[in-house]
Design a protein around this motif. Sequence first.
Motif, PDB file in Angstrom:
ATOM      1  N   SER A 149     -12.538   5.793   9.794  1.00 53.47           N
ATOM      2  CA  SER A 149     -13.172   6.306   9.212  1.00 53.47           C
ATOM      3  C   SER A 149     -14.578   5.128   9.421  1.00 53.47           C
ATOM      4  O   SER A 149     -15.850   5.869   9.032  1.00 53.47           O
ATOM      5  N   CYS A 164     -15.990   3.491  -0.954  1.00 52.99           N
ATOM      6  CA  CYS A 164     -15.559   3.187   0.616  1.00 52.99           C
ATOM      7  C   CYS A 164     -15.378   4.133   1.747  1.00 52.99           C
ATOM      8  O   CYS A 164     -15.111   5.476   0.939  1.00 52.99           O
ATOM      9  N   PRO A 165     -15.743   3.983   2.807  1.00 54.05           N
ATOM     10  CA  PRO A 165     -15.463   5.287   3.100  1.00 54.05           C
ATOM     11  C   PRO A 165     -13.781   5.551   3.651  1.00 54.05           C
ATOM     12  O   PRO A 165     -14.231   7.283   3.976  1.00 54.05           O
ATOM     13  N   SER A 166     -13.410   5.331   3.484  1.00 57.44           N
ATOM     14  CA  SER A 166     -12.371   5.887   3.381  1.00 57.44           C
ATOM     15  C   SER A 166     -11.089   4.908   2.517  1.00 57.44           C
ATOM     16  O   SER A 166     -11.193   3.997   1.798  1.00 57.44           O
ATOM     17  N   PRO A 218     -13.197   0.048   4.469  1.00 59.64           N
ATOM     18  CA  PRO A 218     -12.001   1.471   3.662  1.00 59.64           C
ATOM     19  C   PRO A 218     -10.915   0.702   3.489  1.00 59.64           C
ATOM     20  O   PRO A 218     -10.946  -1.085   3.473  1.00 59.64           O
ATOM     21  N   GLN A 277      -6.501   4.688   1.411  1.00 56.77           N
ATOM     22  CA  GLN A 277      -5.343   5.395   0.722  1.00 56.77           C
ATOM     23  C   GLN A 277      -4.072   4.424   0.699  1.00 56.77           C
ATOM     24  O   GLN A 277      -5.038   3.370   0.368  1.00 56.77           O
ATOM     25  N   LEU A 310     -12.910   5.907  -3.052  1.00 58.12           N
ATOM     26  CA  LEU A 310     -13.635   7.051  -2.423  1.00 58.12           C
ATOM     27  C   LEU A 310     -14.870   6.892  -3.477  1.00 58.12           C
ATOM     28  O   LEU A 310     -15.876   7.052  -3.483  1.00 58.12           O
ATOM     29  N   THR A 334      -6.472   5.201  11.142  1.00 60.02           N
ATOM     30  CA  THR A 334      -7.336   6.576  10.033  1.00 60.02           C
ATOM     31  C   THR A 334      -8.469   5.375   9.183  1.00 60.02           C
ATOM     32  O   THR A 334      -9.685   5.577   9.348  1.00 60.02           O
ATOM     33  N   ALA A 335      -8.021   4.438   8.851  1.00 62.12           N
ATOM     34  CA  ALA A 335      -9.225   3.636   8.520  1.00 62.12           C
ATOM     35  C   ALA A 335     -10.274   3.530   9.237  1.00 62.12           C
ATOM     36  O   ALA A 335     -11.104   3.203   9.564  1.00 62.12           O
TER      37      ALA A 335
END
Length: 409
Positions: free
Chosen positions: A139, A114-116, A90, A118, A110, A135-136
């Motif tokens: 994910s 990448c799984p997440s 992430p 930001q 994305l 959050t990362a």
Amino acid sequence: MPKSDAGATRRILLVEDHPVERAYLQNMLLALGFRRVAGLGSSIEAVSALTRQYYDVLISDIVMGEGDGTRLPNDLRRLVDAGRLKSMPPIIWISSLSDELLQSHVRLALQAGCPSAQALSKPVGRSAMQQAIKTALHSIDDGDPASPHRQKSVRRDVMEAALGQALVSGAGMSVVLQPQMSLSTGRVVAAEALSRWVHPELGVISAADFVPAAHRLGLDRMLFGRVTDRVLEVLRQMHDEDIAVPISINASASTLCSRDLPGLLEQRVGQAGLPARLIKVELTEDEPVTDWLALSSSLNLLRVRGFELAMDDFGAGIASMRLFSAMPFTELKIDRDFIVHMHSEPASRAVVAAAIEMGRVLGRRVVAEGVEQERDVQLLRELGCDVAQGYGISVPLEPEAFVEFCRRQ
């Protein structure tokens, strides 16, 4: 703030070329309880580090003197595809760039897998960093050592070893059909065939995993044949009931560049007693076109034989405009990313409007993909698009359910 023991097990890679800012951010991460923080000054160093050591989260500046962060997603994707990196991490972007550019980099990460992803504006506050890392980590299943993210390389090896056998035998392979609806009449006007695979040990494997694997292993043609067989069975049943709804089959550029494909497809459709117009061949943009002449020859032969041709994910690839103008497509499908963001991003709305207008001027059908909300439908109607596909229209249906769905029209 993370628990001290949890923070101690996390590995975070921080990429920032300014020494003072890097030290500030490292101290912030230490204060948040993360003990394993590596700080580097360029994306070049970061790529090298990631091939040697697993990191749970990648935090990177974008504009740097040596090795811009913008290159990171693409460089890491190549390493994953080459088997030199187990999985995409992430990413948390940190930069003083405009919000528009920050969100563009989020989409870039994305799209790379990448799984997440930001983005935080500089100067980065402690609470914003804390929430972004949370959050990362979420994910990647909050750091579970048995999570799919950490086991991805093992799963990939097993999956690739089994894929060829599954395509030959058909075991666990199936097809679902997602309807395309007219926004003016509410009727089904076509459908897209989507591959599904359930492995006896790995369970349900996403098409986002096994379709690229088929490309890597040179099994594209075999996958196309497997899907075609099932689609012809469904079309034969519908034809017997006087239901004429075309179904599209996805095909990569390498599959379509096969010299014998048009003739073999015509033969198989003829043996099924079906008109060619009920089959729509949909060119995907998941691999670059390396032989334009071979592709043009194949697509023209398919059109001469009466098959419909659709261009998938229009706007997503660099060559979209050139492909659409040079090849005999009968339909373009607007990439779902533009549909999702057309309400909030003027650029995405402009792309959607331009694609619809181009289709109108050239006399080609236009299909909006990724339609999930009623406001999507309303805006598409305003822009002049009549055909839509997505979970807001209908979920993908098992063949029997799709036939029944069409019967009720």
